[in-house]
Write a protein that holds these residues in place. Structure first.
Motif, PDB file in Angstrom:
ATOM      1  N   ASN A  72     -23.525   4.997  -2.523  1.00 58.69           N
ATOM      2  CA  ASN A  72     -24.053   6.343  -2.287  1.00 58.69           C
ATOM      3  C   ASN A  72     -23.234   7.381  -2.561  1.00 58.69           C
ATOM      4  N   ALA A  73     -21.906   7.325  -2.248  1.00 55.66           N
ATOM      5  CA  ALA A  73     -20.921   8.564  -2.274  1.00 55.66           C
ATOM      6  C   ALA A  73     -20.718   8.606  -3.855  1.00 55.66           C
ATOM      7  N   GLU A  74     -21.039   7.684  -4.630  1.00 59.14           N
ATOM      8  CA  GLU A  74     -20.674   7.676  -6.114  1.00 59.14           C
ATOM      9  C   GLU A  74     -19.261   8.013  -6.344  1.00 59.14           C
ATOM     10  N   PRO A  75     -18.507   7.198  -6.175  1.00 55.30           N
ATOM     11  CA  PRO A  75     -17.173   7.361  -6.499  1.00 55.30           C
ATOM     12  C   PRO A  75     -16.813   7.751  -8.092  1.00 55.30           C
ATOM     13  N   ASN A  76     -15.896   8.573  -8.246  1.00 53.21           N
ATOM     14  CA  ASN A  76     -15.621   9.053  -9.603  1.00 53.21           C
ATOM     15  C   ASN A  76     -15.058   7.922 -10.579  1.00 53.21           C
ATOM     16  N   SER A  77     -15.146   8.005 -11.682  1.00 49.18           N
ATOM     17  CA  SER A  77     -14.725   6.656 -12.518  1.00 49.18           C
ATOM     18  C   SER A  77     -13.263   6.529 -12.628  1.00 49.18           C
ATOM     19  N   ASP A  78     -12.488   7.437 -12.088  1.00 48.31           N
ATOM     20  CA  ASP A  78     -10.935   7.432 -11.880  1.00 48.31           C
ATOM     21  C   ASP A  78     -10.734   6.942 -10.388  1.00 48.31           C
ATOM     22  N   ALA A  79     -11.578   6.625  -9.575  1.00 50.06           N
ATOM     23  CA  ALA A  79     -11.220   6.212  -8.202  1.00 50.06           C
ATOM     24  C   ALA A  79     -10.826   4.849  -8.163  1.00 50.06           C
TER      25      ALA A  79
END
Length: 165
Positions: free
Chosen positions: A96-103
């Motif tokens: 639900n937090a939707e981590p960034n692609s670079d996380a």
């Protein structure tokens, strides 16, 4: 406010978690038996569908009137909630937090120190929020368990927040 946990960092949405309401969440798991049984990665939607189907079948067979066994089951479930030790998977909250692609990393902040997990492994973590029917007030508000149960007797305690890096 001291029981509120935040998921921050490289995310699209900052998430606020309140462990006090998870006792009512259908995703909760019984920590006394969870690590004893072989951990299956089953889909929560599939479990929900099966539960609804079972209830629907019972209503068709027995009618909408609750038989004594169903009343007993409800009483047992209520008592289990009041005396059980529960946790909840961390994965839905991270998604639900939707981590960034670079996380790449989840940092767990506790009063004592920080713990880092690769983000892919963090999806399997279990968040404990009650012990024997009581909130984790002395060393909580939550405990973190590894999905394999290897830290079942010594979970990460005194968690204050999460940061995704």
């Amino acid at each position: 406010m001291e029981n509120i946990i935040m998921i921050t960092g490289k995310v699209k949405y900052t998430i606020t978690l309140d462990p006090g309401v998870w006792i009512f969440d259908d995703r909760r798991i019984d920590l006394t038996t969870y690590f004893l049984t072989k951990n299956k990665n089953s889909d929560s939607l599939e479990e929900y569908t099966k539960a609804v189907s079972k209830h629907w079948d019972r209503e068709i067979m027995e009618g909408a009137i609750f038989p004594p066994t169903l009343k007993s089951e409800k009483k047992f479930e209520k008592e289990k909630v009041l005396t059980g030790t529960f946790g909840i998977p961390l994965k839905p909250f991270l998604l639900n937090a939707e981590p960034n692609s670079d996380a790449l990393t989840l940092v767990i902040h506790s009063k004592d120190k920080q713990y880092e997990f690769p983000l892919e492994d963090a999806y399997d973590l279990i968040v404990g929020f009650s012990k024997e029917g009581k909130p984790l007030s002395s060393d909580g508000p939550i405990h973190i368990y590894l999905s394999d149960g290897s830290n079942q007797d010594n979970p990460i305690k005194n968690v204050t927040g999460f940061t995704i890096k």
